[in-house]
Design an enzyme around this catalytic site. Structure first.
Site, PDB file in Angstrom:
ATOM      1  N   GLY A  69       0.804  -1.219   0.000  1.00 48.14           N
ATOM      2  CA  GLY A  69       0.000   0.000   0.000  1.00 48.14           C
ATOM      3  C   GLY A  69       0.839   1.272   0.000  1.00 48.14           C
ATOM      4  O   GLY A  69       0.512   2.244  -0.684  1.00 48.14           O
ATOM      5  N   THR A  70       1.911   1.269   0.752  1.00 47.28           N
ATOM      6  CA  THR A  70       2.741   2.479   0.848  1.00 47.28           C
ATOM      7  C   THR A  70       3.307   2.848  -0.514  1.00 47.28           C
ATOM      8  O   THR A  70       3.244   4.004  -0.948  1.00 47.28           O
ATOM      9  CB  THR A  70       3.892   2.246   1.857  1.00 47.28           C
ATOM     10  OG1 THR A  70       3.298   1.912   3.115  1.00 47.28           O
ATOM     11  CG2 THR A  70       4.768   3.468   2.008  1.00 47.28           C
ATOM     12  N   SER A 193      -3.209  -3.939  -0.716  1.00 46.82           N
ATOM     13  CA  SER A 193      -2.095  -4.607  -0.048  1.00 46.82           C
ATOM     14  C   SER A 193      -2.535  -6.015   0.344  1.00 46.82           C
ATOM     15  O   SER A 193      -3.706  -6.231   0.668  1.00 46.82           O
ATOM     16  CB  SER A 193      -1.727  -3.799   1.207  1.00 46.82           C
ATOM     17  OG  SER A 193      -0.631  -4.377   1.852  1.00 46.82           O
ATOM     18  N   HIS A 195      -1.118  -8.031   2.871  1.00 48.61           N
ATOM     19  CA  HIS A 195      -0.932  -8.549   4.240  1.00 48.61           C
ATOM     20  C   HIS A 195      -2.065  -8.209   5.196  1.00 48.61           C
ATOM     21  O   HIS A 195      -2.060  -8.656   6.344  1.00 48.61           O
ATOM     22  CB  HIS A 195       0.435  -8.131   4.799  1.00 48.61           C
ATOM     23  CG  HIS A 195       0.571  -6.687   5.180  1.00 48.61           C
ATOM     24  ND1 HIS A 195       0.514  -6.277   6.481  1.00 48.61           N
ATOM     25  CD2 HIS A 195       0.783  -5.588   4.438  1.00 48.61           C
ATOM     26  CE1 HIS A 195       0.709  -4.958   6.516  1.00 48.61           C
ATOM     27  NE2 HIS A 195       0.869  -4.520   5.278  1.00 48.61           N
ATOM     28  N   CYS A 322       4.597   8.033  19.228  1.00 49.17           N
ATOM     29  CA  CYS A 322       5.501   8.619  20.199  1.00 49.17           C
ATOM     30  C   CYS A 322       6.542   9.438  19.435  1.00 49.17           C
ATOM     31  O   CYS A 322       7.301   8.897  18.637  1.00 49.17           O
ATOM     32  CB  CYS A 322       6.166   7.500  20.994  1.00 49.17           C
ATOM     33  SG  CYS A 322       7.139   8.129  22.341  1.00 49.17           S
TER      34      CYS A 322
HETATM   35  N1  PLP Z   1      -2.972   2.594   3.727  1.00 47.35           N
HETATM   36  C1  PLP Z   1      -3.690   2.152   4.774  1.00 47.35           C
HETATM   37  C2  PLP Z   1      -5.088   2.660   4.968  1.00 47.35           C
HETATM   38  C3  PLP Z   1      -3.146   1.223   5.665  1.00 47.35           C
HETATM   39  O1  PLP Z   1      -3.858   0.805   6.711  1.00 47.35           O
HETATM   40  C4  PLP Z   1      -1.818   0.775   5.442  1.00 47.35           C
HETATM   41  C5  PLP Z   1      -1.168  -0.152   6.401  1.00 47.35           C
HETATM   42  O2  PLP Z   1      -1.332  -0.050   7.587  1.00 47.35           O
HETATM   43  C6  PLP Z   1      -1.116   1.253   4.335  1.00 47.35           C
HETATM   44  C7  PLP Z   1      -1.732   2.166   3.498  1.00 47.35           C
HETATM   45  C8  PLP Z   1       0.275   0.787   4.038  1.00 47.35           C
HETATM   46  O3  PLP Z   1       0.219  -0.480   3.436  1.00 47.35           O
HETATM   47  P1  PLP Z   1       1.530  -1.414   3.409  1.00 47.35           P
HETATM   48  O4  PLP Z   1       1.761  -1.875   4.812  1.00 47.35           O
HETATM   49  O5  PLP Z   1       1.149  -2.534   2.486  1.00 47.35           O
HETATM   50  O6  PLP Z   1       2.634  -0.594   2.858  1.00 47.35           O
END
Ligand code: PLP
Length: 375
Positions: A69-70, A193, A195, A322
């Protein structure tokens, strides 16, 4: 241990793991190689692309595999503004994941016009605010479901207000939890994503609507139709395919199960813990997330709550971070209008198909005794 942090990540499904192993041990070819090993890997990658595309009503050519996702989020934002030059303004919302908010901040510092829309007390983007902005040559990035509260935005309605803008959604939390049709939602781009749905970490996808002249910021080999250089992670992509298939084949049963657990938890928390606030509305939300806070949070230490929960065998989380030794309030709860003290001491529970009713009952008892003794 009781694992109630499935929005952070999930346990890999046994079937997913089994489907991945041969692509690391026997059929380990590079999908770009022309020999038998490579051709076999190519077939696996393209079959995953076809199946994942069909699950969201897309064409296989519209799916780009990424590391998660990132990467998908960063790629859309940066490519739309820089390499592809599709937009010179970015409009997003205050409750997005940091994988949107931080790159947007960086783009703003480099001179790109950015707008951050507020949300209402439920956490939904204030769509009417869009009328104040000229959305031509804009990229609008609004999440489908929020990772801290599970609140879902009405993307179809948002699209109707901005017919001329490019529209991206971060669908990382909603993929595999609710039906998704990219044309029904009206989006041009969407991030996914693996995972979060019992797939492996380190793989995801980006949907890019056909016809958009999308250029990559990552140069190297010509993989993914020249839109994302880098050897395809065949085993991870196959695992992603299996996880997505299982999630959508069992969508109703899983959402009924997770929904009944969060409903039970909502009821038990209200029954056993006074002065509790439930930040996840009971409609238009994902079935598996429940976010709470405490109205007398000035007497409670959010970080300590999570640490003691962990010591007592329950893994859950919050959106506070934090920074330099002090707790910062969750940007999501703050945007919804909660006072800082309360937004520092939220707790997010997120369940999965593996969570049991007994685990929910035990977790509530443990939380109730911690809050009671802190008070
Ligand atoms: N966007 C959202 C809404 C998420 O919850 C997350 C992960 O926590 C991400 C993006 C990032 O995804 P990834 O962990 O696959 O990079």
């Amino acid at each position: 241990m009781i694992y109630l942090d499935n929005s952070a990540t999930t346990k890999v499904d046994e079937q997913v793991l089994e489907s991945m192993l041969p692509w690391m041990t026997q059929d380990y070819g590079n999908a770009s190689s022309t020999h038998t090993f490579g051709r076999k890997a190519r077939v696996a990658v393209e079959s995953a692309r076809e199946e994942i595309a069909s699950l969201i009503g897309a064409h296989p050519a519209e799916i780009l595999f990424t590391s998660g996702g990132t990467e998908s989020n960063n790629t859309v934002l940066k490519s739309c503004v820089h390499e592809s030059a599709l937009a010179d303004t970015i409009i997003t919302s205050s409750t997005e994941h940091h994988a949107i908010l931080y790159p947007v901040e960086q783009l703003q510092q480099s001179g790109i016009k950015t707008v951050v829309l507020p949300v209402n007390s439920n956490g939904n983007v204030l769509i009417e605010m869009l009328h104040q902005h000229n959305t031509q040559r804009s990229l609008l990035s609004i999440m489908h479901a929020n990772n801290e509260t599970g609140v879902m935005n009405n993307l179809t309605e948002i699209r109707s207000v901005i017919p001329d803008a490019y529209f991206h959604t971060d669908a990382v939390q909603s993929f595999g939890k609710v039906p998704i049709s990219v044309s029904g939602l009206g989006v041009d781009f969407a991030s996914f994503s693996a995972h979060k749905i019992h797939g492996p970490k380190g793989v995801g996808a980006l949907f890019i609507r056909k016809g958009i002249d999308f250029k990559s910021h990552q140069q190297g080999g010509g993989q993914e139709r020249n839109r994302r250089a880098g050897t395809e992670a065949v085993a991870l992509i196959v695992g992603f395919q299996t996880a997505a298939r299982i999630a959508y084949a069992n969508l109703n049963a899983i959402s009924e199960h997770t929904g009944s657990l969060t409903t039970l938890m909502r009821k038990l928390l209200l029954e056993f813990i006074p002065n509790i606030r439930i930040n996840t509305p009971d409609y238009n939300t994902l079935p598996n997330i429940l976010n709470i806070s405490f109205m007398d949070a000035e007497y409670l230490d959010g970080d300590a709550i999570l640490q003691i929960m962990d010591m007592k065998g329950v893994a859950c989380s919050n959106g506070s971070a934090c920074v330099s030794g002090t707790m910062q309030p969750s940007h999501v709860l703050s945007a919804m209008g909660l006072p800082d003290t309360e937004a520092k001491a939220g707790v997010r529970f997120s369940v999965s198909k593996f969570t049991t009713e007994n685990e929910i009952r035990v977790a509530v008892q443990i939380l109730a005794s911690i809050i009671d003794s802190m008070r």
